[in-house]
Design a protein around this motif. Structure first.
Motif, mmCIF file in Angstrom:
data_model
loop_
_atom_site.group_PDB
_atom_site.id
_atom_site.type_symbol
_atom_site.label_atom_id
_atom_site.label_comp_id
_atom_site.label_asym_id
_atom_site.label_seq_id
_atom_site.Cartn_x
_atom_site.Cartn_y
_atom_site.Cartn_z
ATOM 1 N N MET A 53 31.247 35.397 36.275
ATOM 2 C CA MET A 53 30.883 34.675 37.490
ATOM 3 C C MET A 53 30.146 33.375 37.155
ATOM 4 O O MET A 53 30.116 32.431 37.945
ATOM 5 N N HIS A 68 36.846 42.287 42.908
ATOM 6 C CA HIS A 68 36.075 41.040 42.957
ATOM 7 C C HIS A 68 35.771 40.577 44.379
ATOM 8 O O HIS A 68 35.034 39.609 44.563
ATOM 9 N N PHE A 105 28.913 38.189 43.324
ATOM 10 C CA PHE A 105 30.222 37.981 43.939
ATOM 11 C C PHE A 105 30.158 37.196 45.250
ATOM 12 O O PHE A 105 31.186 36.909 45.850
ATOM 13 N N SER A 134 34.066 34.497 43.312
ATOM 14 C CA SER A 134 34.375 35.378 42.183
ATOM 15 C C SER A 134 35.887 35.406 41.974
ATOM 16 O O SER A 134 36.667 35.412 42.927
#
Length: 437
Positions: free
Chosen positions: A199, A369, A395, A399
């Motif tokens: 990320m 994700h 997230f 992401s």
């Protein structure tokens, strides 16, 4: 004598100089009256020191040599076809650097079989057995080669914390510790941190480090502390992209070990079989059909047990000539909350196990994700949102599709070398009953 100039024993068999200097510990002494033989060993091998009474000085001949003594030897390499590898050393000088002061508490070598628990109590002596030492020579080479593969393929190596504030997998198998008046845990895996690195934009990361599982298993395949080879990659299409990286890393490692550690494999009487170019992939439903044909009934959404893995491994070896098989689409019930579900059947997932010679080696797959789905799945797995909120935060700011895997290096070595117990592949194993040395 300058110990920094000592020659590794393995070089004795290729050295062409008139005089050499080696050092090591005495493995065996034979006294035939007017002739003595000493088997001297260091990390690299074993060499015979020959002491004919008429060819060495009285000072050298009259020393009371015993197993475990540490010697430094200067002398000439001479031919003797009955010696190890056809050469031995006729010494001009021997220094006793230190004497053993007690009897060995365990047998070293294969003269007497000693049970593994007794050997582990005296692991520093156990490792003087060449065959046992070679296990860790190979394990070291595997770790180095895996690292080399990832670095060559532009992965970033990182180092995650091992004291964490929340459980990675579940609360059932974690070691809880005190942390300045707070509750903390030993990390079950670097999973959250691998994903955090993606990320952050690093795209391809790996770590080789310790993980901890508080599982009360007394089996030949479980440890409470082991070394995990973890990687994570961004922008994947599905879990097969993860499989491709994993196969590439293991294939590269097998090839290098076969070449660079040929002597160690020979001493361990182990060979590495050639593998097919493409490792087979079987889904859980396909595995269930194979098991059923072998008289083993397993529910569609059940985890494979050890017997099932053995049956699948045997089937794959016979049909595909492969020691490896990816078992795909694992049931959701036995996977962590961050695993992505299959589109067509939410009770299955886009995750896999890699079996090696009929035993689970690796768990991996595509991760979820989408933060809304991930949050829902955490609740489904009975996590409190406040306990995983710092993870979910990764997230909420964008992401990408991603996935990865974790492989226990000890299990890899166990299966590679056909060891009876995974504890043989761990220098100082930790299990529910062993905390020392």
């Amino acid at each position: 004598m300058n110990l920094l100039e000592k020659l590794p024993i393995e070089k004795v068999f290729t050295d062409e100089s008139e005089e050499i200097f080696i050092a090591g510990w005495v493995q065996q002494v034979r006294n035939l009256g007017g002739l003595k033989f000493i088997q001297l060993q260091d990390r690299t091998g074993l060499v015979q020191i020959v002491l004919p009474k008429k060819k060495v000085t009285p000072e050298i001949f009259e020393i009371e040599y015993q197993e475990g003594d540490i010697l430094a030897v200067r002398g000439a390499v001479v031919e003797n076809q009955s010696a190890p590898k056809g050469k031995e050393i006729l010494p001009s000088e021997i220094s006793v650097l230190n004497k053993r002061v007690q009897e060995y508490p365990i047998a070293i070598g294969d003269k007497i079989e000693t049970n593994i628990d007794k050997r582990l109590d005296y692991r520093f002596l156990d490792l003087r057995d060449r065959k046992i030492a070679q296990i860790f020579e190979i394990e070291s080479a595997v770790a180095y080669t895996i690292q080399e593969y990832f670095m060559k393929n532009n992965f970033l190596q990182f180092f995650s914390p091992k004291i964490v504030g929340s459980a990675t997998e579940s609360g059932a198998s974690v070691f809880e510790i005190g942390y300045f008046g707070k509750k903390a845990f030993l990390a079950q895996s670097p999973q959250f941190y691998k994903q955090m690195m993606l990320m952050a934009g690093f795209e391809k990361v790996f770590e080789i480090g310790p993980v901890f599982r508080a599982e009360k298993h007394h089996t030949s395949r479980h440890l409470c502390e082991y070394t995990s080879i973890d990687f994570e990659i961004s922008y994947i299409n599905n879990q097969k992209d993860v499989m491709n990286v994993l196969q590439g890393a293991i294939s590269y490692t097998l090839e290098k070990i076969q070449k660079d550690k040929a002597l160690a494999l020979e001493e361990l009487e182990t060979t590495i079989d050639s593998q097919p170019k493409e490792w087979p992939i079987l889904t859980i439903p396909e595995c269930n059909e194979i098991l059923s044909s072998e008289g083993k009934e397993l529910g569609l959404y059940e985890d494979l047990d050890a017997e099932s893995e053995t049956i699948i491994g045997r089937h794959v070896k016979e049909k595909y000539k492969s020691d490896f098989v990816f078992v795909d689409q694992y049931p959701w019930d036995v996977r962590p909350f961050y695993t992505m579900k299959e589109d067509n059947d939410p009770k299955l997932t886009k995750s896999f196990d890699l079996l090696f010679k009929g035993q689970e080696l690796t768990t991996g797959g595509q991760r979820e994700h989408r933060v809304d789905v991930l949050t829902q799945q955490a609740v489904e797995k009975d996590f409190k949102i406040e306990d995983v909120d710092s993870y979910l935060q990764f997230f909420r700011n964008g992401s990408c599709p991603h996935g990865g895997s974790g492989t226990g290096i000890e299990r890899f070595i166990q299966q590679l070398l056909d060891l009876p117990n995974v504890r043989e592949a761990r220098l100082l194993p930790r299990d529910p009953s062993r905390l020392h040395p």
